[in-house]
Motif scaffolding. Sequence first.
Motif, mmCIF file in Angstrom:
data_model
loop_
_atom_site.group_PDB
_atom_site.id
_atom_site.type_symbol
_atom_site.label_atom_id
_atom_site.label_comp_id
_atom_site.label_asym_id
_atom_site.label_seq_id
_atom_site.Cartn_x
_atom_site.Cartn_y
_atom_site.Cartn_z
ATOM 1 N N LEU A 109 35.017 -19.023 -10.675
ATOM 2 C CA LEU A 109 36.040 -18.329 -9.899
ATOM 3 C C LEU A 109 37.311 -18.097 -10.722
ATOM 4 O O LEU A 109 37.946 -17.054 -10.602
ATOM 5 N N GLY A 110 37.671 -19.053 -11.567
ATOM 6 C CA GLY A 110 38.875 -18.916 -12.390
ATOM 7 C C GLY A 110 38.839 -17.734 -13.331
ATOM 8 O O GLY A 110 39.736 -16.874 -13.304
ATOM 9 N N PRO A 111 37.801 -17.628 -14.180
ATOM 10 C CA PRO A 111 37.746 -16.468 -15.071
ATOM 11 C C PRO A 111 37.564 -15.141 -14.341
ATOM 12 O O PRO A 111 38.118 -14.132 -14.760
ATOM 13 N N LEU A 112 36.826 -15.142 -13.241
ATOM 14 C CA LEU A 112 36.618 -13.890 -12.517
ATOM 15 C C LEU A 112 37.904 -13.386 -11.877
ATOM 16 O O LEU A 112 38.226 -12.187 -11.969
ATOM 17 N N VAL A 113 38.638 -14.274 -11.238
ATOM 18 C CA VAL A 113 39.910 -13.866 -10.628
ATOM 19 C C VAL A 113 40.892 -13.434 -11.712
ATOM 20 O O VAL A 113 41.616 -12.446 -11.542
ATOM 21 N N SER A 114 40.913 -14.132 -12.827
ATOM 22 C CA SER A 114 41.809 -13.753 -13.924
ATOM 23 C C SER A 114 41.457 -12.375 -14.462
ATOM 24 O O SER A 114 42.351 -11.567 -14.748
ATOM 25 N N LEU A 115 40.179 -12.087 -14.589
ATOM 26 C CA LEU A 115 39.758 -10.777 -15.066
ATOM 27 C C LEU A 115 40.159 -9.678 -14.091
ATOM 28 O O LEU A 115 40.626 -8.611 -14.499
ATOM 29 N N VAL A 116 40.025 -9.937 -12.802
ATOM 30 C CA VAL A 116 40.435 -8.953 -11.794
ATOM 31 C C VAL A 116 41.941 -8.697 -11.884
ATOM 32 O O VAL A 116 42.388 -7.541 -11.847
ATOM 33 N N VAL A 117 42.727 -9.752 -12.027
ATOM 34 C CA VAL A 117 44.181 -9.605 -12.124
ATOM 35 C C VAL A 117 44.557 -8.811 -13.371
ATOM 36 O O VAL A 117 45.410 -7.916 -13.321
ATOM 37 N N ILE A 118 43.908 -9.092 -14.483
ATOM 38 C CA ILE A 118 44.206 -8.383 -15.732
ATOM 39 C C ILE A 118 43.888 -6.899 -15.594
ATOM 40 O O ILE A 118 44.695 -6.036 -15.952
ATOM 41 N N VAL A 119 42.715 -6.594 -15.068
ATOM 42 C CA VAL A 119 42.314 -5.190 -14.935
ATOM 43 C C VAL A 119 43.257 -4.447 -13.991
ATOM 44 O O VAL A 119 43.671 -3.323 -14.270
ATOM 45 N N LEU A 120 43.623 -5.072 -12.882
ATOM 46 C CA LEU A 120 44.502 -4.411 -11.925
ATOM 47 C C LEU A 120 45.907 -4.194 -12.476
ATOM 48 O O LEU A 120 46.533 -3.170 -12.205
ATOM 49 N N LEU A 121 46.408 -5.137 -13.254
ATOM 50 C CA LEU A 121 47.763 -4.984 -13.792
ATOM 51 C C LEU A 121 47.827 -4.023 -14.973
ATOM 52 O O LEU A 121 48.916 -3.630 -15.385
ATOM 53 N N PHE A 122 46.685 -3.644 -15.527
ATOM 54 C CA PHE A 122 46.674 -2.636 -16.582
ATOM 55 C C PHE A 122 46.569 -1.211 -16.033
ATOM 56 O O PHE A 122 46.637 -0.258 -16.798
ATOM 57 N N ARG A 123 46.416 -1.059 -14.727
ATOM 58 C CA ARG A 123 46.316 0.268 -14.139
ATOM 59 C C ARG A 123 47.664 0.977 -14.215
ATOM 60 O O ARG A 123 48.724 0.354 -14.270
#
Length: 135
Positions: A109-123
């Motif tokens: 859950l930690g890496p997956l949520v972090s990846l989602v946050v990273i992708v969303l903040l790069f939009r």
Amino acid sequence: MSDLGYPQDQGSGVDDSYRMPRVVRVAQLFAVGLALIGVVCAASAGWLLGSKSAMMTAVPFLPAWLLGLVALTFNAEGQSVRIGAILLAVLNMLWTVPSITDGRPPGPLGPLVSLVVIVLLFRREARDWFEPSYW
């Protein structure tokens, strides 16, 4: 326009330029949600198994708690908030990978949520939100 010819009420008077974009709101919810999961996991481990278990459970969630605190400041202007959140998400991703093999929270859950946050903040909407054009 309504049936009577009056314009419809647009809400509380907030202009759309001041509303947080969906991608930023979702990133904020994911980051704060992971931090809250960490609080619940550490508290339940302490209640069920003692303080040593609570500390062992809390250590993998330290970057997630920092990321959750930074996510609460997403209403502030400036790219430094966005870049700080991205860097904390990367740190959280790298920090929580060993918990997957150890079988402890947060697991994948930690890496997956972090990846989602990273992708969303790069939009683009996120970049425009944190550094708006003034005129």
